[in-house]
Write an enzyme that holds these catalytic residues in place. Sequence first.
Site, PDB file in Angstrom:
ATOM      1  N   SER A 146      -2.528  -2.742  -8.699  1.00 51.79           N
ATOM      2  CA  SER A 146      -1.388  -2.926  -9.592  1.00 51.79           C
ATOM      3  C   SER A 146      -1.771  -3.797 -10.788  1.00 51.79           C
ATOM      4  CB  SER A 146      -0.198  -3.502  -8.817  1.00 51.79           C
ATOM      5  OG  SER A 146       0.963  -3.518  -9.607  1.00 51.79           O
ATOM      6  N   ASP A 298       1.817  -1.063 -16.420  1.00 48.40           N
ATOM      7  CA  ASP A 298       0.738  -1.763 -15.723  1.00 48.40           C
ATOM      8  C   ASP A 298      -0.381  -0.782 -15.385  1.00 48.40           C
ATOM      9  OD1 ASP A 298       1.948  -0.343 -13.686  1.00 48.40           O
ATOM     10  OD2 ASP A 298       1.986  -2.014 -12.273  1.00 48.40           O
ATOM     11  N   ASP A 300      -1.559   0.835 -12.796  1.00 45.65           N
ATOM     12  CA  ASP A 300      -1.367   2.049 -11.998  1.00 45.65           C
ATOM     13  C   ASP A 300      -0.106   2.813 -12.397  1.00 45.65           C
ATOM     14  OD1 ASP A 300       0.211   0.024 -10.777  1.00 45.65           O
ATOM     15  OD2 ASP A 300       0.317   1.182  -8.926  1.00 45.65           O
TER      16      ASP A 300
END
Length: 573
Positions: A146, A298, A300
């Site tokens: 993440s 972000d 991902d």
Amino acid sequence: MEDILKKAQYWMSSFFDNETKNKVQLLIDQNKKELEESFYQNLSFGTGGMRGVMGVGTNRINKYTLGKNSQGISNYIHKTLPNQAHSVAIAYDCRTNSNTLARVVANVFAANQIKVYLFPELRPTPLLSYSVRALNCTCGIVLTASHNPPEYNGYKVYWKDGGQLVPPQDEEIIQEIENLNYEEIKLVGNEELIELLDKKIDQKYFEEVVKIGTFDATPEARKNLNICFTSLHGTAIKTVPPILEKAGFSQVHIVDEQATPDGQFPTVKSPNPEEPEALEIAIKLAEEKNSDLVIGTDPDGDRLGIAVRDLEGNIQLLNGNQTMVLMTWFLLEKWKKAGKLSGKEFVASTIVSTPLMKVLTEDYGVTYKEALTGFKWIAKLIKDHPELTYIGGGEESFGYMVSDVVRDKDANSAILLTCEMAAELKAEGKTLYQKLIEIYQTYGFYQEHLVSLVKKGLAGAEEIKQKMIDLRKQPLSEINGEKVVLIEDYSTSEAKDLQNNETKSIAIPKSNVLIYYTENGTKVAARPSGTEPKIKFYISVNEAFSKVEDFGQKQEKALEKINAILKEFGVEK
């Protein structure tokens, strides 16, 4: 230290490759502190899967810890669902080593006679969640950490419903993994069982996102919206631009210096769209292009940050609660106008998010459901309540889930929904910021703030543990001069009403969360992160509000109250 040395020496056995053995020996010889950090525990699953620093050892992300996860899941699948054909979808993000680790994971599943659908290049997490159901897979895996720092990577597990693992299944799988010895990992895969996916699955996903994310904006309104987008070196560059183009948003300015995927994230301190600093370059471009809004994702591609023009025309980052409220209002309004609200729909959020979500949702006659932190719990609500239709939902951590096409937060559909809303409002001569203030005028002004205390390593973990113990053993009776009237302790599933001296049970699974409520509606939650070495404090205050010209004053007053509360709790803003 003797136990740690014993663990490390085990990693010097013949099963492990020479590169790993050399690195372990180097730690033994030269870096006892790093040796301890690398082996003092087994890396565990948290709120959003397993995340950790890359390196050798049981407390690190490497091919052996992820291989062990994959072997354990394979064993679990064959044990609980025998005599069936099984498949797994695997994706990965821009992180260093994500592609090679994804291949390791694919090999383990294939070695266990499980068909693998592997994305040939990086893709966002929500596309993986979608693919699990679209390809009728037993489970899905995505390699991502993440928005964690560059040295991290991670491993998220999705089940056949497209949602992440929840109890009791997660504990059963973790136990299966823990029971394994590393020598039992099958690392040599059957190549015939590994299929590289083509762009067809991407196109199906794009079509679904456009279907759930567009409503009544005219083609002209969409063309007229001026958007600035940055993927912050992450995966969303593969999905957001084509989705916006497919929906008819042609005025999209991409931040070129952040468009190339790069796990080192060279232009930002943190690839987290929650942080204003992460959007600085995008905001600069937006000023040059006179953009209406700035969007960042972000690494991902499941979390989004939205910055909009305020009443003075300055670009301001909205917090996750504000974007969630706006998107929920828009969906509820569209469902109402379409005559689709029958009393059998629901909206969902989490226990640390703004109370405004409940107030807003119930005003439309829609059921509001609350869950623990993490979208896996919202996905579980969808699975547990087939009698209700899910409209949308989110949480304060800059995530939103539109419809149930994806069973996790999805920046792609949330971005499209936001752009559709902004386009419609602009055509009416309004901005997103103005609409947010209108919502506050109707339901009251709510201001939230999150502060995280980072405590790394073994000592940090103990400090976080002690902080929660202290908050429970010495509960507060007042917060900023306001009397505490209710304390919810999710570790014991008990809610103590201090006014009536009554204790009621909480019908939500146990979790290490403590929430205080005061007589004036202030809410303070303390929660250790399930995926990062930090403890989080969530503050919510509210004020009666009616006049637009008073908004600045009300906001200032609310922020002063938040600062005072943070000082009481011994943390800085």
